[in-house]
Design an enzyme around this catalytic site. Structure first.
Site, PDB file in Angstrom:
ATOM      1  CE  LYS A   1      38.044  56.555  -3.870  1.00 44.30           C
ATOM      2  NZ  LYS A   1      36.998  55.675  -3.346  1.00 44.30           N
TER       3      LYS A   1
ATOM      4  CG  HIS B   1      35.426  54.110 -11.707  1.00 48.72           C
ATOM      5  ND1 HIS B   1      36.648  54.719 -11.859  1.00 48.72           N
ATOM      6  CD2 HIS B   1      35.132  54.170 -10.387  1.00 48.72           C
ATOM      7  CE1 HIS B   1      37.090  55.111 -10.673  1.00 48.72           C
ATOM      8  NE2 HIS B   1      36.180  54.801  -9.759  1.00 48.72           N
TER       9      HIS B   1
ATOM     10  CG  ASP C   1      33.075  51.513  -7.082  1.00 46.41           C
ATOM     11  OD1 ASP C   1      33.534  51.128  -5.993  1.00 46.41           O
ATOM     12  OD2 ASP C   1      33.234  52.670  -7.526  1.00 46.41           O
TER      13      ASP C   1
HETATM   14 FE   LIG Z   1      36.097  55.290  -7.625  1.00 45.14          FE
END
Ligand SMILES: [Fe+2]
Length: 344
Positions: free
Chosen positions: A216, A265, A294
Site C-alpha cells: 500500500k 492474504h 486482517d
Molecule cells: Fe491487504
C-alpha cells in the site's frame, strides 16, 4: 604489478580494485580463499591482499595454504580484517606468515605504504614453519565464533530496524491504516498459539503480518483516505497491493519465505479472492490466517466510511464468512484465542 584480492564482499573488492588500479596495478579478484588459491596457482601474482572471514575457505586457511606451497610461499601476503578483536588476530596472521596486517576500513595510503615497504624488502622470506596445529585451530575458532556472534547480532538488529522502518512508513501513509499491521500481527500470533504452531512458524507469521500491506506504500493516498466506499475502478487499483508488496520485499533474501503470505492474504477460501483465485488448502496457511486477522481488525477499527463494530459482532461475521472467505478451522482457532489487550 599483479595483485590478487580475496574478499567475499563485492563492495570491498571494488574499492580495493579502484585503489590498486589507480596506482597501475593489474588486479584479479576471488570471493573466497579456495578460489583465490586456485587463481594464485594458475598464475602466481606479485602480491596477495586477503580478507579474514570468507565462506568455504577463510583468510587464515588461505594464508596457511599459500605459505605452505612451494610455488606461492614467497609472495607477499597482506592480511586485512573488518572487525579487529585485539591483537590476537594479527598475531595469528603473522604466525602463519602474513607480511602485513591492516584493519578495515582500509586507508588507501596505509595500504600503499605497506605495499611499497614489502616491495622494497624484496621477495618475502619463506614463512616460519607453522607450529602447533591445534593451537592455531583453537585460536582461529575463538576468533571466528566471536566474529560470527557479532555479525549475527548486527544482522538481527538491521533486520528488525528495517521491518520497523517499513511499517512506520506505511503507517505514515494514512491515519486510517495507522497501527493496523501491528494489531493484525498481535491477533494472528494469538491465533497461531491457539492453533498450536511452533515458535519458528509464529515468528514468521508475525513478520508476514507486519508487512502484509506493505504494497500500500505504492497505493495512492486518496484511495486509502477516501471517505466513501471505493468504486470498481478504484478497487482494481487497491487490489494491486499484494503484488506490489511482493515487489518491494523480494529484494531482501531474509523475507523470501513470507512472500507467499503477502501475495495471497486476500484470497478467499472458496476461490473468489484475489490476486490469483487460489482456494482451500492451496492458499498458503500463513495467508489464510492473516486474512482472518486482517478482516477482524478492519471490522473493529473505524474506517472513513463506517464505524467500528464490537468484538462479538466481528466474531459472528467471521463465522458467517467461514468456509466462503475464511478457513473454517482457523476461524475457530482465532475466536478461541480471543482478542484481549495483551501483547505477545
Ligand atoms: Fe491487504
Amino acid at each position: 604489478m599483479k595483485v590478487l584480492i580475496a574478499d567475499d564482499n563485492p563492495n570491498d573488492r571494488y574499492i580495493l580494485r579502484l585503489i590498486l588500479t589507480a596506482r597501475g596495478c593489474e588486479v584479479r579478484e576471488a570471493e573466497n580463499g579456495r578460489l583465490a588459491l586456485a587463481e594464485a596457482l594458475a598464475s602466481p601474482p606479485d602480491l596477495i591482499v586477503s580478507d579474514a572471514l570468507m565462506p568455504e575457505m577463510d583468510g587464515f586457511r588461505f594464508l596457511r595454504e599459500v605459505k605452505r606451497h612451494q610455488v606461492l610461499m614467497r609472495i607477499p601476503f597482506i592480511f586485512y580484517s573488518a572487525v579487529y578483536t585485539g591483537d590476537n588476530e594479527e598475531k595469528l596472521a603473522r604466525s602463519l606468515g602474513a607480511e602485513a596486517f591492516i584493519v578495515k576500513p582500509m586507508d588507501p595510503e596505509e595500504l600503499w605504504h605497506e605495499i611499497e615497504r614489502l616491495l622494497a624488502a624484496g621477495k618475502s622470506a619463506p614463512s616460519p614453519a607453522v607450529t602447533g596445529e591445534e593451537a592455531y585451530l583453537k585460536e582461529y575458532s575463538n576468533i571466528v565464533v566471536r566474529k560470527l556472534e557479532e555479525k549475527v547480532r548486527e544482522l538481527e538488529e538491521l533486520y528488525l530496524t528495517l521491518t520497523r522502518v517499513l511499517v512506520t512508513t506505511l503507517d505514515a501513509k494514512s491515519p486510517w491504516t495507522k497501527g493496523h499491521s501491528v494489531r493484525v500481527a498481535e491477533y494472528a500470533v494469538r491465533a497461531a498459539v491457539a492453533a498450536g504452531f511452533d515458535v519458528g512458524k509464529i515468528n514468521r507469521i508475525k513478520l508476514a503480518c507486519l508487512l502484509h500491506d506493505i504494497g500500500k506504500i505504492g497505493t495512492y493516498d486518496f484511495l486509502l483516505d477516501k471517505p466513501e466506499r471505493l468504486n470498481n475502478e478504484e478497487f482494481a487499483v487497491v487490489k494491486l497491493h499484494p503484488d506490489k508488496g511482493v515487489e518491494i520485499i523480494s529484494e531482501i533474501k531474509q523475507f523470501s519465505d513470507i512472500i507467499p503470505a503477502i501475495r495471497h492474504h486476500h484470497e478467499w477460501f472458496d476461490g473468489c479472492g484475489y490476486p490469483t483465485g487460489l482456494a482451500g488448502d492451496s492458499i498458503p496457511l500463513h495467508a489464510r490466517l492473516i486474512s482472518i486477522a486482517d478482516s477482524y481488525d478492519a471490522m473493529t477499527a473505524d474506517r472513513p466510511y463506517r464505524r467500528a463494530i464490537d468484538r462479538d459482532s466481528a466474531f459472528r461475521e467471521l463465522r458467517r464468512c467461514s468456509g466462503s472467505q475464511f478457513d473454517p478451522r482457523l476461524v475457530e482457532d482465532f475466536i478461541r484465542a480471543g482478542t484481549g489487550d495483551r501483547c505477545y
